[in-house]
Design an enzyme around this catalytic site. Structure first.
Site, PDB file in Angstrom:
ATOM      1  N   GLU A 138       0.821  -1.205   0.000  1.00 38.24           N
ATOM      2  CA  GLU A 138       0.000   0.000   0.000  1.00 38.24           C
ATOM      3  C   GLU A 138       0.866   1.271   0.000  1.00 38.24           C
ATOM      4  O   GLU A 138       0.670   2.177   0.821  1.00 38.24           O
ATOM      5  CB  GLU A 138      -0.956  -0.002   1.197  1.00 38.24           C
ATOM      6  CG  GLU A 138      -1.903  -1.198   1.200  1.00 38.24           C
ATOM      7  CD  GLU A 138      -2.923  -1.141   2.337  1.00 38.24           C
ATOM      8  OE1 GLU A 138      -2.641  -0.495   3.369  1.00 38.24           O
ATOM      9  OE2 GLU A 138      -4.006  -1.744   2.191  1.00 38.24           O
TER      10      GLU A 138
ATOM     11  N   GLU B  36      -5.956  -8.295   0.230  1.00 40.13           N
ATOM     12  CA  GLU B  36      -6.399  -8.327   1.623  1.00 40.13           C
ATOM     13  C   GLU B  36      -7.886  -8.020   1.687  1.00 40.13           C
ATOM     14  O   GLU B  36      -8.358  -7.065   1.065  1.00 40.13           O
ATOM     15  CB  GLU B  36      -5.646  -7.292   2.482  1.00 40.13           C
ATOM     16  CG  GLU B  36      -4.143  -7.482   2.552  1.00 40.13           C
ATOM     17  CD  GLU B  36      -3.455  -6.387   3.359  1.00 40.13           C
ATOM     18  OE1 GLU B  36      -4.161  -5.683   4.127  1.00 40.13           O
ATOM     19  OE2 GLU B  36      -2.233  -6.223   3.221  1.00 40.13           O
TER      20      GLU B  36
END
Length: 530
Positions: A123, A269
């Site tokens: 991220e 995720e």
């Protein structure tokens, strides 16, 4: 050929019975295995737990050699990772080649590790990072994939960048999936990344968290975060009854807008935390998974992408050392507790035949003793300071508003904080002093929904105080190799030195490479040196 239909009909119930009896998971289901914990389960234990529950894929956040060694021969499909703090180093092609040699080709042999992806960063374009990794992510991705290609494994191992769903959005005046576009501040790097992924037949990886839509936003429609009751929004005749589908298809539209609407997408995720927030609890987590897993099993997909989606649940095990900057829930994403035991009934096959998953086996715990507030303590003027000290170096997130231990009284809060610190410190006697406010109990002091844990025994736990007379017996100098003897002596000497520093009154947090966790000196004896 004429009997094939009859045989299929006959064998199908048998297959289903075997599947339900022995367990299994959604085809190709993966999990995220994070290791930011003060006390880690042995990798071999975790791998066996994955196998026992029919999980076939695992996503890591690094390429730790102990984990990789344990994965060899397991047949698990693995996504290894390069942390964000290594992205700049990977801007050097020489360093990228070294990384691939050390962490990929080393394990590329028959009976090795079945590596399928390399996650470049995690991220890295989060808005909260304020652009820290914008200029280093794409060059790192290029170099790693090119290094994989040069090593002869680029056809089977692909580099990708797990990105948060905040890299795309829809405009406020048209908040529908079909209007999805990449954020304007990163449109250049995103176009570079997407084009490069396409040229190398690599997937786009995104992390989607419906829970975060609720977190801190009381105006968000609660049921829309799940799969069983949200009021749909309509986009060009398509109904979206949950935020997961809407979020995923917003990404599909963003990819289409840059010319890659058919790019494969991996959900890196997705999950639901079980503590640390008013909406983070086992009931909501079970509701979320009871909606998600059957959709995955049926290959429902989304309106713009019907069919199979490769998914990695987040996460496998709770991590008590994760940063709580995003929220207290960060340490409670696991479908298993810190000790590898299941939290709630779940059916990973997506058939909603919920039962407790198979937990970690042969887990070794510290002795059955707890640290609690001493009810006979006379001077409690420094109680708040000691609670704050304990919670600075241990996990007290369950005490927060709406969390599992939020209903404790003042003494209960102190006992919880003291015990968490005591367990992190491997139950060292001095870790339950707190200026006379703590006392050790052999009675379980858990209350209601609030579990006062006993920590697992860490391989780096300190030995008892050595004595010169018992030295040979204690360390067993009849080891097979000089290396074994040296290792035992290192541990022993580290313990002696650690105790000397602790008792000196000059140090506060002695740190050693021999220990997985630092030693935190009692507040009243804390010096001014680390």
């Amino acid at each position: 050929m004429g009997n094939s239909g009859f045989l299929a009909t006959l064998l199908l119930p048998t297959f289903l019975c075997v599947h339900l009896l022995f367990g299994g998971s959604v085809d190709g289901l993966g999990v995220n295995w994070g290791t930011m914990a003060t006390h880690k389960l042995p990798p071999e234990t975790v791998i066996q737990m994955l196998k026992d529950n029919g999980i076939t894929k695992v996503k890591l956040f690094d390429a730790d050699s102990k984990t990789m060694d344990a994965l060899a021969g397991s047949d698990l499909v693995v996504m290894v990772a390069i942390p964000n703090d290594q992205l700049l180093a990977m801007n050097s092609y020489g360093r990228a080649k070294e990384w691939v040699k050390k962490n990929i080709t080393t394990y590329n042999f028959k009976g090795g590790v079945n590596i399928k992806y390399v996650a470049v960063g995690n991220e890295p374009f989060l808005t909260s990072y304020n652009g820290s990794f914008i200029n280093t992510t794409f060059p790192a991705l290029q170099n790693i994939q090119n290094a994989l290609n040069d090593a002869g494994v680029g056809d089977t191992i692909k580099a990708t960048v797990p990105l948060n769903a905040d890299v795309y959005n829809s405009p406020q005046n048209n908040p529908v999936p079909s209007a999805g576009r990449f954020r304007t501040d990163i449109s250049g790097p995103m176009s570079q990344i997407v084009n490069f992924l396409a040229n190398n037949s690599s997937p786009f990886t995104v992390n989607i968290y419906p829970f975060l839509s609720l977190y801190g936003n009381d105006d968000f429609p609660f049921n829309y975060a799940f799969f069983d009751g949200g009021n749909p929004i309509v986009d060009n005749g398509i109904q979206y009854a949950n935020v997961f589908d809407a979020n995923f298809d917003t990404l599909v539209s963003a990819l289409k807008a840059v010319g890659h609407g058919d790019m494969p997408i991996i959900i890196g995720e997705v999950g639901w935390p079980t503590d640390g927030d008013k909406n983070a609890n086992m009931a909501n987590a079970q509701r979320f998974y009871n909606g998600l897993l059957p959709r995955l099993a049926a290959n429902t997909g989304t309106p713009l992408r019907p069919g199979y989606i490769e998914v990695y649940l987040f996460g496998l095990i709770d991590e008590d050392a994760k940063s709580i900057a995003p929220g207290n829930f960060e340490r409670h994403w696991g479908i298993f507790r810190y000790d590898g035991q299941p939290k709630f009934p779940l059916d990973l096959s997506g058939q909603n035949q919920n039962k407790f998953l198979t937990g970690a086996k042969d887990v070794k715990y510290l002795p059955q003793q707890w640290c609690m507030f001493n009810p006979n303590a006379k001077d409690v003027s420094k109680l708040a300071d000691n609670i704050n000290y304990a919670c600075t170096f241990a996990d007290c997130t369950a005490l927060g508003f709406g969390s599992s231990c939020n209903s404790l009284d003042a003494n209960g809060n102190a006992s919880y904080a003291f015990n968490m610190y005591y367990q992190v410190q491997n139950q060292k006697d001095m870790a339950c002093n707190f200026q006379g406010l703590g006392i050790i109990s052999t009675q379980n002091i858990s209350q209601g929904t609030c579990n006062f844990i006993i920590q697992i025994a860490s391989s780096s736990s300190s030995l008892a105080s050595p004595s010169v007379v018992g030295l040979v017996k204690r360390i067993g100098l009849a080891g097979e190799t000089n290396g074994e003897e040296q290792k035992k002596l290192d541990v022993l000497s580290n313990e002696v030195f650690d105790k000397t520093l602790v008792s000196s009154g000059r140090t506060c947090i002695p740190v050693s490479e021999e220990d997985e966790v630092a030693t935190f000196v009692e507040l009243s004896k804390c010096g001014n040196m680390l």
